[in-house]
Design an enzyme around this catalytic site. Structure first.
Site, PDB file in Angstrom:
ATOM      1  N   LYS A 176       0.829  -1.220   0.000  1.00 12.11           N
ATOM      2  CA  LYS A 176       0.000   0.000   0.000  1.00 12.11           C
ATOM      3  C   LYS A 176       0.856   1.260   0.000  1.00 12.11           C
ATOM      4  O   LYS A 176       0.342   2.360  -0.190  1.00 12.11           O
ATOM      5  CB  LYS A 176      -0.967  -0.015   1.191  1.00 12.11           C
ATOM      6  CG  LYS A 176      -2.091  -1.012   0.982  1.00 12.11           C
ATOM      7  CD  LYS A 176      -3.185  -0.893   2.006  1.00 12.11           C
ATOM      8  CE  LYS A 176      -4.313  -1.866   1.678  1.00 12.11           C
ATOM      9  NZ  LYS A 176      -5.285  -1.977   2.761  1.00 12.11           N
ATOM     10  N   HIS A 236      -1.763  -3.411  -4.580  1.00 11.75           N
ATOM     11  CA  HIS A 236      -0.890  -3.546  -3.403  1.00 11.75           C
ATOM     12  C   HIS A 236      -0.408  -4.976  -3.174  1.00 11.75           C
ATOM     13  O   HIS A 236       0.666  -5.182  -2.622  1.00 11.75           O
ATOM     14  CB  HIS A 236      -1.566  -2.980  -2.147  1.00 11.75           C
ATOM     15  CG  HIS A 236      -2.521  -3.913  -1.484  1.00 11.75           C
ATOM     16  ND1 HIS A 236      -3.810  -4.084  -1.904  1.00 11.75           N
ATOM     17  CD2 HIS A 236      -2.376  -4.764  -0.424  1.00 11.75           C
ATOM     18  CE1 HIS A 236      -4.425  -4.965  -1.140  1.00 11.75           C
ATOM     19  NE2 HIS A 236      -3.566  -5.402  -0.231  1.00 11.75           N
TER      20      HIS A 236
HETATM   21 FE   FE2 Z   1      -4.567  -6.406   1.707  1.00 11.00          FE
END
Ligand code: FE2
Length: 314
Positions: free
Chosen positions: A188, A213
């Site tokens: 992320k 991500h």
């Molecule tokens: Fe995740």
């Protein structure tokens, strides 16, 4: 500088050179010790471990052994090392002489024994701590960008480890799952902050960015060698049993068991915890969600394990 003193053990018996082999073995057994140190006064004359003795001694001849002095088994003049020596000095000395054990002295008296094995245990333990610390600092990097995710990873790690224990994974595997969970959302870092912290529904293009991500996490972690396939687990934590997950659309057993565990822990944590923009949705909702998708999205064995844990603590 660390000295070897902390590793000195009294895991030995002392015998004189004229004591019999038989009495040495008997005393070692009775005292539950694993080494025999042959000393003349305070001068070490030889050292044997249980294993050395058993490989050299013919126990079918007890009468002879009762007469045989341990001196016969002393082949080399032994050296000792002061307790103030460093780990490095001890290992260097052991390597130079091919010894795995050394008597340790202090103020001219022998105070115990040092084994190479104990020293090496220390180093492997230190390496493990180093690895844990590196991973934790990596896990906390995301906290600078998205404090919620940092806390989420820590909680998922606790839940995932508890599930793994419940499912009978070995302590070694549980540790690997804990480590992977701690960094499972590290990718992320590549997702814009506005999207990460956006309340409510995301536009398709935003959701597509969030989905990145899992693969990004793999790319960040793939170069590091851990005891568990942490990069792969991270990559697969959004895969679903029926193949509708991402990024690879893997099915069933093709998904690592560790990733299947983290997937369940992840959803449980997300539903039961408070988010910046909403309160917890509650445990009953988490239970219903897991049951509803057990067998399609989630591995039923993992869901059952988590529900058992929940029943125990509820
Ligand atoms: Fe995740």
């Amino acid at each position: 500088m660390k000295t070897i003193r902390e590793f000195v053990t009294s895991d030995m018996i002392r015998v004189g050179p004229d004591d019999s082999v038989w009495s040495a073995v008997e005393r070692m057994r009775r005292g539950n010790k694993t080494s025999v140190l042959v000393v003349e006064g305070e001068v070490p004359a030889g050292i044997f471990t249980e294993r050395d003795l058993f490989s050299k001694i013919d126990f079918s001849r007890p009468v002879e052994l009762a007469r045989e002095p341990v001196r016969r088994y002393v082949t080399a003049a032994i050296i000792s090392i002061p307790a103030s020596a460093t780990h490095f000095e001890a290992i260097t000395l052991m390597k130079a002489h091919g010894f795995r054990h050394l008597p340790v002295t202090e103020d001219g008296a022998i105070i115990g024994i040092l084994s190479l094995r104990n020293l090496l245990y220390f180093y492997t333990g230190a390496l493990e701590v180093l690895l844990d610390e590196s991973l934790e600092s990596l896990a906390s990097a995301i906290g600078k960008k998205d404090p919620y995710t940092a806390g989420h990873q820590g909680r998922v790690a606790e839940i995932a480890s508890a599930i793994a224990v419940e499912m009978g994974f070995t302590p070694f595997q549980v540790k690997g799952i804990h480590m992977a969970a701690l960094v499972h959302d590290i990718g992320k870092l590549y997702v814009p902050t506005e999207i990460l912290s956006k309340p409510g529904r995301l536009a398709a293009v935003e959701f597509a960015l969030i989905k990145e991500h899992a693969q990004a996490g793999f790319d960040i972690l793939k170069g590091i060698e851990f005891q568990a396939p942490i990069a792969r687990i991270t990559q697969q934590h959004h895969e679903r049993l029926d193949g509708t997950g991402y990024p690879q659309g893997l099915r069933g057993e093709a998904i690592l068991p560790e990733a299947r565990i983290i997937a369940v822990a992840d959803v449980w944590e997300a539903i039961t915890s408070h988010r910046p923009y909403r309160a917890s949705l509650g445990v009953p909702m988490a239970v219903a969600e897991l049951k509803k998708h057990s067998g399609t999205q989630f591995d039923p064995r993992v869901v059952e394990a988590l529900l058992r844990i929940h029943e125990k603590i509820a």
